[in-house]
Motif scaffolding. Structure first.
Motif, short mmCIF file in Angstrom:
data_model
loop_
_atom_site.label_atom_id
_atom_site.label_comp_id
_atom_site.label_asym_id
_atom_site.label_seq_id
_atom_site.Cartn_x
_atom_site.Cartn_y
_atom_site.Cartn_z
N LEU A 6 0.82 -1.20 0.00
CA LEU A 6 0.00 0.00 0.00
C LEU A 6 0.86 1.26 0.00
CD1 LEU A 6 -2.89 1.10 0.15
CD2 LEU A 6 -2.70 1.05 2.64
N ARG A 7 1.93 1.22 0.77
CA ARG A 7 2.84 2.37 0.82
C ARG A 7 3.50 2.61 -0.54
NH1 ARG A 7 8.19 3.40 1.40
NH2 ARG A 7 8.77 5.30 2.57
N ASN A 8 3.94 1.54 -1.18
CA ASN A 8 4.57 1.68 -2.50
C ASN A 8 3.59 2.23 -3.53
OD1 ASN A 8 6.98 0.67 -1.50
ND2 ASN A 8 6.55 -1.43 -2.15
N GLU A 9 2.35 1.75 -3.46
CA GLU A 9 1.33 2.25 -4.38
C GLU A 9 1.06 3.73 -4.14
OE1 GLU A 9 -1.51 2.35 -7.37
OE2 GLU A 9 0.03 0.85 -6.89
N TYR A 10 1.03 4.11 -2.88
CA TYR A 10 0.80 5.52 -2.54
C TYR A 10 1.94 6.40 -3.05
CZ TYR A 10 0.19 9.72 0.30
OH TYR A 10 0.05 11.01 0.73
N MET A 11 3.18 5.97 -2.85
CA MET A 11 4.32 6.77 -3.27
C MET A 11 4.47 6.81 -4.78
SD MET A 11 5.29 7.97 -0.49
CE MET A 11 6.64 8.91 -1.19
N ASN A 12 3.89 5.84 -5.48
CA ASN A 12 3.96 5.81 -6.94
C ASN A 12 2.89 6.68 -7.59
OD1 ASN A 12 6.18 4.08 -7.12
ND2 ASN A 12 4.90 2.24 -7.05
N MET A 13 1.99 7.20 -6.79
CA MET A 13 0.97 8.10 -7.34
C MET A 13 1.63 9.39 -7.82
SD MET A 13 -1.96 7.61 -4.39
CE MET A 13 -2.90 9.03 -4.95
N PRO A 14 1.17 9.96 -8.93
CA PRO A 14 1.72 11.25 -9.36
C PRO A 14 1.44 12.32 -8.32
CG PRO A 14 -0.22 10.65 -10.67
CD PRO A 14 0.13 9.46 -9.84
N PRO A 15 2.25 13.38 -8.27
CA PRO A 15 2.23 14.29 -7.12
C PRO A 15 0.92 15.03 -6.91
CG PRO A 15 3.62 15.14 -8.90
CD PRO A 15 3.31 13.73 -9.24
N VAL A 16 0.29 15.53 -7.96
CA VAL A 16 -0.94 16.31 -7.77
C VAL A 16 -2.07 15.40 -7.28
CG1 VAL A 16 -2.66 17.77 -8.91
CG2 VAL A 16 -0.24 18.00 -9.51
N THR A 17 -2.18 14.22 -7.88
CA THR A 17 -3.20 13.26 -7.45
C THR A 17 -2.98 12.85 -6.00
OG1 THR A 17 -3.40 12.41 -9.71
CG2 THR A 17 -4.22 11.00 -7.93
N ARG A 18 -1.74 12.59 -5.63
CA ARG A 18 -1.43 12.20 -4.25
C ARG A 18 -1.77 13.32 -3.28
NH1 ARG A 18 3.56 10.51 -4.87
NH2 ARG A 18 4.60 12.46 -4.31
N ALA A 19 -1.41 14.55 -3.62
CA ALA A 19 -1.68 15.68 -2.72
C ALA A 19 -3.17 15.92 -2.56
CB ALA A 19 -0.99 16.93 -3.26
N TYR A 20 -3.92 15.87 -3.65
CA TYR A 20 -5.35 16.20 -3.56
C TYR A 20 -6.13 15.11 -2.84
CZ TYR A 20 -10.09 17.46 -4.93
OH TYR A 20 -11.42 17.79 -4.90
N THR A 21 -5.91 13.86 -3.20
CA THR A 21 -6.64 12.78 -2.54
C THR A 21 -6.27 12.67 -1.06
OG1 THR A 21 -4.96 11.20 -3.33
CG2 THR A 21 -6.97 11.44 -4.64
N THR A 22 -5.00 12.91 -0.72
CA THR A 22 -4.59 12.89 0.68
C THR A 22 -5.29 13.99 1.46
OG1 THR A 22 -2.41 11.98 0.10
CG2 THR A 22 -2.63 13.05 2.24
N ALA A 23 -5.36 15.18 0.88
CA ALA A 23 -6.04 16.29 1.55
C ALA A 23 -7.51 15.98 1.77
CB ALA A 23 -5.88 17.57 0.73
#
Length: 252
Positions: A6-23
């Motif tokens: 799960l961590r690897n999948e999260y870190m492999n997300m592109p930056p904007v997608t990762r930032a927005y979904t995390t927020a």
């Protein structure tokens, strides 16, 4: 093992997608844990203009309701189509993708001043879906194994499904409208006769989000560039000097 995957999948997300979904997840989790209240997050023009609560311009896009079917449904579509856009037509164009985010948010906030909308996250998701569907018109999709259709019909099917869930129809209509405005300005109008590119990404966004191209000559080793020291010219000069010396010896 599952956590690492799960961590690897999260870190492999592109930056904007990762930032927005995390927020979005953190905001919803904060409400669920009663660390924040939806009353502190919703869009309210009076509180924004008169009391300076400008954070509402952002939090209105981050809250999708408490944990439940509606939240997970919206988050799945947000993650999926945001990521496919960022890794697809916006690949290596992070600044342009951020500009699309800003354009969509500004348009929706402008509409929200005249329409009674409290949270704009669902409309923003529909905008992402609409832009992706218009840029991938020939992709075949299946909705819950019940309906087969082409990608351009996806926003309208989601609109119908949202109505069945009891949501207001104008929320999704706003997302479709803003998505179409962006698509027209970015993909249609510049290709029309006499058209031009209206949405131009500012340089400061490119400086912040785009990786500058590597200089091919930067820190190149001499053996990587054999001509860098003009070996051939040096040998020719040396041979010419030797020939002159030999001619002088003969003349003597």
């Amino acid at each position: 093992m599952a956590f690492q995957t799960l961590r690897n999948e999260y870190m492999n997300m592109p930056p904007v997608t990762r930032a927005y979904t995390t927020a979005c997840v953190i905001t919803t989790l904060a409400v669920q844990l009663e660390l924040a209240s939806p009353f502190q997050l919703y869009f309210n023009p009076i509180l924004i203009l008169k009391q300076g609560q400008v954070w509402r311009l952002i939090t209105t896009f981050l809250f999708f309701g408490t944990f439940g079917f509606n939240f997970f449904f919206n988050m799945i579509f947000t993650y999926r189509y945001c990521r496919m856009l960022e890794e697809g037509s916006f690949r290596n164009r992070t600044a342009d993708f951020v500009l699309m985010f800003l354009f969509g948010a500004v348009c929706m906030v402008g509409f929200a001043f005249f329409v009674n909308l409290l949270f704009l996250g669902q409309a923003f998701t529909i905008m992402l879906v609409y832009v992706w569907s218009r840029r991938n018109p020939f992709v075949g999709l299946n909705f819950f194994g019940l309906l087969n259709f082409q990608a351009p019909y996806l926003p309208w099917i989601l609109l119908a499904f949202s109505v069945l869930l009891g949501n207001a129809v104008y929320v999704d209509l706003m997302g479709i409208a803003v998505g179409h405005i962006y698509y027209f300005l970015e993909d249609v109008f510049p290709n029309e006769r006499g058209g031009c590119k209206i949405l131009k990404t500012p340089n400061f966004l490119r400086t912040l989000f785009d990786v500058p191209p590597e200089d091919a000559d930067y820190q190149r080793l001499p053996e990587d560039n054999p001509g860098g020291f003009e070996w051939g010219a040096q040998n020719d000069n040396q041979n010419e000097g030797e020939n002159n010396q030999e001619q002088n010896d003969v003349n003597r």
